[in-house]
Write an enzyme that holds these catalytic residues in place. Structure first.
Site, PDB file in Angstrom:
ATOM      1  N   ALA A 121      48.883  21.588  65.046  1.00 50.97           N
ATOM      2  CA  ALA A 121      50.065  21.632  65.899  1.00 50.97           C
ATOM      3  C   ALA A 121      50.147  22.917  66.720  1.00 50.97           C
ATOM      4  O   ALA A 121      51.110  23.130  67.449  1.00 50.97           O
ATOM      5  CB  ALA A 121      51.313  21.492  65.039  1.00 50.97           C
ATOM      6  N   ASN A 177      51.714  24.777  58.430  1.00 50.31           N
ATOM      7  CA  ASN A 177      50.255  24.795  58.598  1.00 50.31           C
ATOM      8  C   ASN A 177      49.838  25.696  59.758  1.00 50.31           C
ATOM      9  O   ASN A 177      48.785  26.312  59.714  1.00 50.31           O
ATOM     10  CB  ASN A 177      49.739  23.377  58.851  1.00 50.31           C
ATOM     11  CG  ASN A 177      49.845  22.525  57.615  1.00 50.31           C
ATOM     12  OD1 ASN A 177      49.090  22.699  56.682  1.00 50.31           O
ATOM     13  ND2 ASN A 177      50.806  21.622  57.581  1.00 50.31           N
ATOM     14  N   HIS A 205      56.715  26.259  68.528  1.00 57.01           N
ATOM     15  CA  HIS A 205      55.963  27.411  68.012  1.00 57.01           C
ATOM     16  C   HIS A 205      55.698  28.393  69.145  1.00 57.01           C
ATOM     17  O   HIS A 205      55.171  28.005  70.186  1.00 57.01           O
ATOM     18  CB  HIS A 205      54.611  26.962  67.438  1.00 57.01           C
ATOM     19  CG  HIS A 205      54.731  25.916  66.373  1.00 57.01           C
ATOM     20  ND1 HIS A 205      55.242  26.180  65.122  1.00 57.01           N
ATOM     21  CD2 HIS A 205      54.416  24.602  66.374  1.00 57.01           C
ATOM     22  CE1 HIS A 205      55.230  25.071  64.403  1.00 57.01           C
ATOM     23  NE2 HIS A 205      54.746  24.100  65.143  1.00 57.01           N
TER      24      HIS A 205
HETATM   25  N1  LIG Z   1      47.154  21.432  60.633  1.00 62.15           N
HETATM   26  C1  LIG Z   1      48.357  21.189  61.139  1.00 62.15           C
HETATM   27  O1  LIG Z   1      48.794  21.802  62.107  1.00 62.15           O
HETATM   28  C2  LIG Z   1      49.201  20.126  60.502  1.00 62.15           C
HETATM   29  C3  LIG Z   1      50.268  19.568  61.218  1.00 62.15           C
HETATM   30  C4  LIG Z   1      51.006  18.568  60.599  1.00 62.15           C
HETATM   31  C5  LIG Z   1      50.750  18.184  59.302  1.00 62.15           C
HETATM   32  N2  LIG Z   1      49.730  18.775  58.626  1.00 62.15           N
HETATM   33  C6  LIG Z   1      49.445  18.432  57.234  1.00 62.15           C
HETATM   34  O2  LIG Z   1      48.657  17.264  57.188  1.00 62.15           O
HETATM   35  C7  LIG Z   1      48.947  16.552  55.982  1.00 62.15           C
HETATM   36  C8  LIG Z   1      49.303  15.110  56.322  1.00 62.15           C
HETATM   37  O3  LIG Z   1      50.431  15.083  57.156  1.00 62.15           O
HETATM   38  P1  LIG Z   1      51.260  13.731  57.363  1.00 62.15           P
HETATM   39  O4  LIG Z   1      52.397  14.061  58.256  1.00 62.15           O
HETATM   40  O5  LIG Z   1      50.349  12.629  57.707  1.00 62.15           O
HETATM   41  O6  LIG Z   1      51.834  13.534  55.886  1.00 62.15           O
HETATM   42  P2  LIG Z   1      52.625  12.262  55.296  1.00 62.15           P
HETATM   43  O7  LIG Z   1      53.523  12.824  54.257  1.00 62.15           O
HETATM   44  O8  LIG Z   1      53.198  11.439  56.379  1.00 62.15           O
HETATM   45  O9  LIG Z   1      51.460  11.427  54.597  1.00 62.15           O
HETATM   46  C9  LIG Z   1      50.715  11.947  53.531  1.00 62.15           C
HETATM   47  C10 LIG Z   1      50.164  10.796  52.720  1.00 62.15           C
HETATM   48  O10 LIG Z   1      49.280  11.329  51.732  1.00 62.15           O
HETATM   49  C11 LIG Z   1      49.528  10.716  50.471  1.00 62.15           C
HETATM   50  N3  LIG Z   1      49.134  11.672  49.433  1.00 62.15           N
HETATM   51  C12 LIG Z   1      49.747  12.817  49.073  1.00 62.15           C
HETATM   52  N4  LIG Z   1      49.068  13.440  48.105  1.00 62.15           N
HETATM   53  C13 LIG Z   1      47.984  12.673  47.843  1.00 62.15           C
HETATM   54  C14 LIG Z   1      46.895  12.789  46.932  1.00 62.15           C
HETATM   55  N5  LIG Z   1      46.783  13.825  46.089  1.00 62.15           N
HETATM   56  N6  LIG Z   1      45.963  11.810  46.935  1.00 62.15           N
HETATM   57  C15 LIG Z   1      46.062  10.753  47.770  1.00 62.15           C
HETATM   58  N7  LIG Z   1      47.071  10.585  48.653  1.00 62.15           N
HETATM   59  C16 LIG Z   1      48.024  11.549  48.691  1.00 62.15           C
HETATM   60  C17 LIG Z   1      51.007  10.359  50.488  1.00 62.15           C
HETATM   61  O11 LIG Z   1      51.273   9.272  49.618  1.00 62.15           O
HETATM   62  C18 LIG Z   1      51.236  10.001  51.958  1.00 62.15           C
HETATM   63  O12 LIG Z   1      51.050   8.626  52.205  1.00 62.15           O
HETATM   64  C19 LIG Z   1      50.111  17.311  55.300  1.00 62.15           C
HETATM   65  O13 LIG Z   1      49.616  18.176  54.306  1.00 62.15           O
HETATM   66  C20 LIG Z   1      50.688  18.115  56.424  1.00 62.15           C
HETATM   67  O14 LIG Z   1      51.302  19.301  55.977  1.00 62.15           O
HETATM   68  C21 LIG Z   1      48.948  19.718  59.207  1.00 62.15           C
END
Ligand SMILES: NC(=O)c1ccc[n+]([C@@H]2O[C@H](COP(=O)([O-])OP(=O)(O)OC[C@H]3O[C@@H](n4cnc5c(N)ncnc54)[C@H](O)[C@@H]3O)[C@@H](O)[C@H]2O)c1
Length: 254
Positions: A121, A177, A205
């Protein structure tokens, strides 16, 4: 390339929708989520395969996208690397722990595979990577989000955190993140301010970086994902772009 995905939430939904349009350039085939129904829903859209544990996809994929949670990273990423499979990590907050990051790097080296960390992001990671060739002296991040994105109900603006990124990721693990990405790219524990502001509609941000190269400031107003307002659409787009670049002969930006 055959791709598997761990975590079938907001980011995985956007990647899957893009794959449906046939523009991904790779085959998104294997789906794993601790919530089986979520994996089934996404797999059904691309005629994919649901697995009940990560090990069940590792023999069949070239790359796994981790889009689950910071807590999932130590559980799945070492297994992925040890199987000789490349990985893309979205839950970058998990990589703030330098010892853990070095351990993953060593596993990648031993297994001759790569770890990809999309810019997510944040805007300006390309510039930071270039700037890091010289010394970076200072980096700051101000994150401003609607209270709902930070799990709060507020009517007035509130500063929720002011301090180092390493502490911010512990207090707001799924929300910050960008602080982790910025710190890892800059090679310093950046100064972070997190503001919950009922007046804003987007995840915003502001980044400031100063070093031998000079300085720059970026400002981002991210549209939030419908499925998960904590997550910005740009984060999913960055994963898609990185995936596409892996298949390209002409790559723009560092
Ligand atoms: N790099 C970045 O800038 C950035 C930006 C946004 C989100 N993210 C991260 O990316 C990840 C995914 O984001 P999202 O919005 O799709 O999340 P989300 O909550 O919409 O979906 C996450 C999914 O992962 C599943 N899950 C959680 N722990 C698990 C495990 N141990 N094993 C299997 N499945 C599991 C959940 O059931 C859920 O369906 C998050 O950690 C979020 O913080 C990173």
């Amino acid at each position: 390339m055959i791709i598997g995905i761990v975590g079938c939430g907001a980011i995985a939904n956007i990647i899957t929708n893009y794959a449906i349009e046939g523009k991904l350039g790779s085959e998104l085939k294997y789906f794993y989520d601790c919530d089986l129904e979520r994996a089934e829903n996404l797999a059904a859209q691309v005629n994919g395969t649901v697995v009940l544990k990560i090990e069940d996809m590792l023999n069949y994929v070239d790359l796994v996208i981790e889009a689950a949670a910071p807590s999932a990273v130590p559980l799945v990423v070492p297994k992925i690397l040890n199987s000789g499979t490349n990985v893309m990590i979205m839950s970058v907050g998990a990589l703030m722990d330098e010892k853990f990051r070095l351990k993953l790097n060593q596993l990648a080296e031993e297994n001759n595979v790569k770890i990809f960390m999309p810019s997510g992001a944040i805007v300006g990671l390309d510039g930071i990577k270039s700037a890091s060739i010289g010394k970076i002296n200072k980096a700051t991040l101000i994150t401003r989000k609607p209270p709902k994105s930070l799990g709060k109900t507020l009517t007035e603006k509130e500063i929720l955190y002011e301090g180092k990124a390493s502490e911010a990721v512990k207090k707001f693990p799924v929300n910050i993140n960008v602080a982790a990405s910025l710190s890892i790219a800059c090679g310093i524990d950046v100064d972070v301010k997190i503001i919950a502001d009922p007046k804003v509609k987007r995840n915003m941000h502001e980044v400031y970086v100063e070093g031998v190269f000079g300085s720059f400031r970026t400002s981002t107003e991210n549209v939030r994902c419908d499925i998960n307002p904590k997550t910005s659409m740009l984060a999913a787009f960055s994963a898609i772009k990185l995936l596409k670049d892996l298949n390209q002969n002409f790559v723009i930006g560092n």
